[in-house]
Design a protein around this motif. Structure first.
Motif, PDB file in Angstrom:
ATOM      1  N   GLY A   1      25.435  -5.015  -7.253  1.00  0.00           N
ATOM      2  CA  GLY A   1      25.278  -3.570  -7.162  1.00  0.00           C
ATOM      3  C   GLY A   1      24.016  -3.073  -7.814  1.00  0.00           C
ATOM      4  O   GLY A   1      24.042  -2.401  -8.842  1.00  0.00           O
ATOM      5  N   LEU A   2      22.877  -3.376  -7.213  1.00  0.00           N
ATOM      6  CA  LEU A   2      21.594  -3.054  -7.831  1.00  0.00           C
ATOM      7  C   LEU A   2      20.936  -1.811  -7.236  1.00  0.00           C
ATOM      8  O   LEU A   2      19.734  -1.610  -7.396  1.00  0.00           O
ATOM      9  CB  LEU A   2      20.635  -4.250  -7.687  1.00  0.00           C
ATOM     10  CG  LEU A   2      21.095  -5.558  -8.331  1.00  0.00           C
ATOM     11  CD1 LEU A   2      20.046  -6.651  -8.128  1.00  0.00           C
ATOM     12  CD2 LEU A   2      21.366  -5.377  -9.822  1.00  0.00           C
ATOM     13  N   SER A   3      21.701  -0.983  -6.543  1.00  0.00           N
ATOM     14  CA  SER A   3      21.102   0.219  -5.946  1.00  0.00           C
ATOM     15  C   SER A   3      20.339   1.021  -6.990  1.00  0.00           C
ATOM     16  O   SER A   3      20.885   1.390  -8.033  1.00  0.00           O
ATOM     17  CB  SER A   3      22.196   1.091  -5.324  1.00  0.00           C
ATOM     18  OG  SER A   3      22.787   0.460  -4.211  1.00  0.00           O
ATOM     19  N   GLY A   4      19.059   1.270  -6.713  1.00  0.00           N
ATOM     20  CA  GLY A   4      18.215   2.039  -7.621  1.00  0.00           C
ATOM     21  C   GLY A   4      17.383   1.198  -8.557  1.00  0.00           C
ATOM     22  O   GLY A   4      16.492   1.726  -9.243  1.00  0.00           O
ATOM     23  N   LEU A   5      17.639  -0.132  -8.596  1.00  0.00           N
ATOM     24  CA  LEU A   5      16.872  -0.989  -9.501  1.00  0.00           C
ATOM     25  C   LEU A   5      15.437  -1.153  -9.004  1.00  0.00           C
ATOM     26  O   LEU A   5      15.197  -1.368  -7.823  1.00  0.00           O
ATOM     27  CB  LEU A   5      17.524  -2.369  -9.601  1.00  0.00           C
ATOM     28  CG  LEU A   5      16.796  -3.381 -10.502  1.00  0.00           C
ATOM     29  CD1 LEU A   5      16.895  -2.970 -11.956  1.00  0.00           C
ATOM     30  CD2 LEU A   5      17.366  -4.780 -10.296  1.00  0.00           C
ATOM     31  N   GLY A   6      14.491  -1.065  -9.915  1.00  0.00           N
ATOM     32  CA  GLY A   6      13.093  -1.272  -9.566  1.00  0.00           C
ATOM     33  C   GLY A   6      12.224  -0.213 -10.208  1.00  0.00           C
ATOM     34  O   GLY A   6      12.593   0.418 -11.196  1.00  0.00           O
ATOM     35  N   ASP A   7      11.051  -0.024  -9.633  1.00  0.00           N
ATOM     36  CA  ASP A   7      10.131   0.970 -10.165  1.00  0.00           C
ATOM     37  C   ASP A   7       9.598   1.817  -9.020  1.00  0.00           C
ATOM     38  O   ASP A   7      10.094   1.760  -7.900  1.00  0.00           O
ATOM     39  CB  ASP A   7       9.004   0.307 -10.957  1.00  0.00           C
ATOM     40  CG  ASP A   7       8.160  -0.644 -10.118  1.00  0.00           C
ATOM     41  OD1 ASP A   7       8.158  -0.526  -8.871  1.00  0.00           O
ATOM     42  OD2 ASP A   7       7.491  -1.515 -10.698  1.00  0.00           O
ATOM     43  N   GLU A   8       8.565   2.602  -9.318  1.00  0.00           N
ATOM     44  CA  GLU A   8       8.084   3.562  -8.328  1.00  0.00           C
ATOM     45  C   GLU A   8       7.420   2.912  -7.119  1.00  0.00           C
ATOM     46  O   GLU A   8       7.175   3.582  -6.118  1.00  0.00           O
ATOM     47  CB  GLU A   8       7.108   4.538  -8.984  1.00  0.00           C
ATOM     48  CG  GLU A   8       5.865   3.865  -9.532  1.00  0.00           C
ATOM     49  CD  GLU A   8       5.058   4.781 -10.431  1.00  0.00           C
ATOM     50  OE1 GLU A   8       3.836   4.881 -10.223  1.00  0.00           O
ATOM     51  OE2 GLU A   8       5.653   5.392 -11.343  1.00  0.00           O
ATOM     52  N   TRP A   9       7.135   1.605  -7.169  1.00  0.00           N
ATOM     53  CA  TRP A   9       6.502   0.933  -6.036  1.00  0.00           C
ATOM     54  C   TRP A   9       7.473   0.116  -5.206  1.00  0.00           C
ATOM     55  O   TRP A   9       7.347   0.061  -3.987  1.00  0.00           O
ATOM     56  CB  TRP A   9       5.363   0.022  -6.522  1.00  0.00           C
ATOM     57  CG  TRP A   9       4.124   0.802  -6.795  1.00  0.00           C
ATOM     58  CD1 TRP A   9       3.689   1.257  -8.005  1.00  0.00           C
ATOM     59  CD2 TRP A   9       3.189   1.271  -5.823  1.00  0.00           C
ATOM     60  NE1 TRP A   9       2.534   1.979  -7.842  1.00  0.00           N
ATOM     61  CE2 TRP A   9       2.198   1.998  -6.519  1.00  0.00           C
ATOM     62  CE3 TRP A   9       3.088   1.141  -4.438  1.00  0.00           C
ATOM     63  CZ2 TRP A   9       1.120   2.593  -5.874  1.00  0.00           C
ATOM     64  CZ3 TRP A   9       2.008   1.735  -3.792  1.00  0.00           C
ATOM     65  CH2 TRP A   9       1.049   2.458  -4.502  1.00  0.00           C
ATOM     66  N   LEU A  10       8.426  -0.518  -5.847  1.00  0.00           N
ATOM     67  CA  LEU A  10       9.330  -1.403  -5.114  1.00  0.00           C
ATOM     68  C   LEU A  10      10.726  -1.286  -5.728  1.00  0.00           C
ATOM     69  O   LEU A  10      10.913  -1.587  -6.900  1.00  0.00           O
ATOM     70  CB  LEU A  10       8.824  -2.845  -5.187  1.00  0.00           C
ATOM     71  CG  LEU A  10       9.463  -3.862  -4.256  1.00  0.00           C
ATOM     72  CD1 LEU A  10       9.274  -3.467  -2.794  1.00  0.00           C
ATOM     73  CD2 LEU A  10       8.875  -5.255  -4.493  1.00  0.00           C
TER      74      LEU A  10
ATOM     75  N   LEU B   1       0.794  -1.221   0.000  1.00  0.00           N
ATOM     76  CA  LEU B   1       0.000   0.000   0.000  1.00  0.00           C
ATOM     77  C   LEU B   1       0.829   1.273   0.000  1.00  0.00           C
ATOM     78  O   LEU B   1       0.292   2.372  -0.173  1.00  0.00           O
ATOM     79  CB  LEU B   1      -0.939  -0.004   1.213  1.00  0.00           C
ATOM     80  CG  LEU B   1      -1.850  -1.229   1.336  1.00  0.00           C
ATOM     81  CD1 LEU B   1      -2.792  -1.073   2.516  1.00  0.00           C
ATOM     82  CD2 LEU B   1      -2.641  -1.460   0.055  1.00  0.00           C
ATOM     83  N   VAL B   2       2.139   1.164   0.231  1.00  0.00           N
ATOM     84  CA  VAL B   2       3.031   2.318   0.162  1.00  0.00           C
ATOM     85  C   VAL B   2       4.230   1.959  -0.719  1.00  0.00           C
ATOM     86  O   VAL B   2       4.480   0.789  -0.997  1.00  0.00           O
ATOM     87  CB  VAL B   2       3.523   2.742   1.566  1.00  0.00           C
ATOM     88  CG1 VAL B   2       2.364   3.243   2.410  1.00  0.00           C
ATOM     89  CG2 VAL B   2       4.246   1.598   2.266  1.00  0.00           C
ATOM     90  N   ARG B   3       4.951   2.963  -1.147  1.00  0.00           N
ATOM     91  CA  ARG B   3       6.146   2.738  -1.952  1.00  0.00           C
ATOM     92  C   ARG B   3       7.290   2.316  -1.032  1.00  0.00           C
ATOM     93  O   ARG B   3       7.456   2.866   0.060  1.00  0.00           O
ATOM     94  CB  ARG B   3       6.515   4.006  -2.721  1.00  0.00           C
ATOM     95  CG  ARG B   3       5.340   4.578  -3.539  1.00  0.00           C
ATOM     96  CD  ARG B   3       5.821   5.748  -4.394  1.00  0.00           C
ATOM     97  NE  ARG B   3       4.700   6.507  -4.917  1.00  0.00           N
ATOM     98  CZ  ARG B   3       3.985   6.184  -5.993  1.00  0.00           C
ATOM     99  NH1 ARG B   3       4.279   5.069  -6.649  1.00  0.00           N
ATOM    100  NH2 ARG B   3       2.983   6.940  -6.409  1.00  0.00           N
ATOM    101  N   VAL B   4       8.085   1.343  -1.481  1.00  0.00           N
ATOM    102  CA  VAL B   4       9.080   0.741  -0.592  1.00  0.00           C
ATOM    103  C   VAL B   4      10.463   0.732  -1.231  1.00  0.00           C
ATOM    104  O   VAL B   4      10.617   0.409  -2.416  1.00  0.00           O
ATOM    105  CB  VAL B   4       8.677  -0.705  -0.223  1.00  0.00           C
ATOM    106  CG1 VAL B   4       9.718  -1.320   0.712  1.00  0.00           C
ATOM    107  CG2 VAL B   4       7.302  -0.742   0.421  1.00  0.00           C
ATOM    108  N   ASN B   5      11.454   1.065  -0.431  1.00  0.00           N
ATOM    109  CA  ASN B   5      12.854   0.943  -0.815  1.00  0.00           C
ATOM    110  C   ASN B   5      13.484  -0.092   0.106  1.00  0.00           C
ATOM    111  O   ASN B   5      13.418   0.021   1.335  1.00  0.00           O
ATOM    112  CB  ASN B   5      13.556   2.299  -0.672  1.00  0.00           C
ATOM    113  CG  ASN B   5      14.935   2.310  -1.296  1.00  0.00           C
ATOM    114  OD1 ASN B   5      15.917   2.076  -0.618  1.00  0.00           O
ATOM    115  ND2 ASN B   5      14.999   2.585  -2.596  1.00  0.00           N
TER     116      ASN B   5
END
Length: 363
Positions: A95-104, A65-69
């Motif tokens: 080294g995947l820092s930043g990988l994903g989308d606006e939700w996860l 229900l919220v965006r997660v890092n």
């Protein structure tokens, strides 16, 4: 008795791992609680693979229900994981820092060097009040810091390290500086908590672009204990946000729940602006900041840490429409009312997801 530092593992290892269904249920409940306080994005630090898989399951089920890092568990964070296992994980993920989308999204590696002040397990230059020596409760060997930082940094990871004591802060900043001098590259490394900064560590942070992630609610809920634990001299240097900002150091504000009493951001904002505890006692009042600076630390600054400054943070065209409607004006209400602010409505991605009467459906 009291179990401190690695001794906690004596109990922790006996607690059964929750099922994935139970984790998804818990994430759903947590998300609803966050939305009620206007929180639309969180960072979850020190996760193992099975916990990351639970986040993926929650998203597939429409219950995120919220965006997660996600910050991946690394050295010093979980006593049960071996050095070889941790290094293999960092190398395998590459080294995947930043990988994903606006939700996860994957953040960085979460490390820890020491404990805390109330438990007298922080790594200090001088003993705690009432003690005659500095005890070694460190969660990793400080001699290994440069090796760990070099590996994570050269793999392309952002690294955040729990560093509470003044010596922990000093040694972590110095180790980062040495590694960055040998391997210059873009990074978003950060010191988490940053209770007591030394002059040398401030210089290393400013010179090398090291950020600090602080938890202002500790000022309110635990600030009174500082005088008992570290004495008035160090208490006067506690969470020095004004100094950090004046030195050009990025400050990101989070809650550290469940290690603190509550995640209520308005308690945190109140703490940064007034520097008052719940008893009304002032803690390092010269470190107070403006309402605008406090709000920036809770919003825009966090988006930089997660490589999302192009996506969210400001209320501006082209950014994600994550916002709240409050029951009073944060900028003009009496300062003592900041901690009393209530959320009337939370909007996430342009959609109303919470009103004070009820949460409206799921994503």
């Amino acid at each position: 008795g009291i179990l401190r530092a690695a001794a906690k593992e004596l109990c922790r290892r006996l607690i059964p791992r929750p099922t994935q269904d139970a984790c998804v249920e818990a994430l759903d409940m947590a998300g609803r609680a966050y939305l009620a306080y206007g929180i639309t994005s969180i960072l979850d630090p020190g996760l193992q693979p099975w916990e990351i898989q639970s986040y993926l399951a929650a998203r597939r089920a429409g219950r995120l229900l919220v965006r997660v890092n996600l910050l991946i568990s690394w050295h010093g964070f979980r006593e049960s994981e071996t050095r070889s296992e941790l290094d293999a994980r960092a190398r395998a993920l590459g080294g995947l820092s930043g990988l994903g989308d606006e939700w996860l999204r994957i953040g960085g590696l979460k490390m820890a060097i020491d404990g805390g002040t109330t438990s007298h397990t922080a790594w200090m230059f001088q003993p705690f009040v009432g003690e005659d020596r500095v005890y070694d409760y460190n969660r990793l060997d400080p001699e290994d810091l440069r090796e760990f930082f070099t590996l994570g940094h050269t793999l392309g990871w952002d690294i955040g390290i729990h560093a509470i004591g003044d010596r922990a802060h000093h040694e972590a900043a110095r180790a980062f500086a040495d590694v960055l001098a040998a391997h210059p590259a873009e990074h978003r490394h950060n010191l988490i908590h940053g209770y007591f900064a030394t002059e040398e560590s401030l210089q290393h942070m400013a010179r090398n672009g090291l950020a600090v992630v602080i938890q202002p609610t500790f000022i309110y809920y635990e600030g009174d204990d500082l005088f008992r634990d570290v004495g008035p001299e160090l208490a006067a240097r506690y969470k020095p946000m004004r100094t950090y900002l004046d030195r050009g150091i990025r400050v990101i504000a989070t809650s550290d729940v469940p290690s603190t009493v509550h995640f209520n951001p308005f308690i945190g904002l109140y703490s940064l602006v007034t520097r008052k505890t719940w008893k009304g006692i002032l803690i390092a009042p010269d470190q107070a900041v403006s309402r605008e600076e406090a709000l920036f630390a809770y919003t825009v600054a966090g988006s930089w840490l997660t490589h999302e400054e192009h996506l969210k943070g400001p209320l501006a065209p082209g950014f994600l429409a994550d916002m709240v409607v409050l029951d009073r004006d944060y900028f003009t209400c009496p300062v003592e009312e900041i901690k009393e602010i209530q959320v009337e409505m939370t909007i996430l991605g342009g959609r109303v997801v919470y009103t004070r009467e009820e949460i409206i459906g799921e994503r």
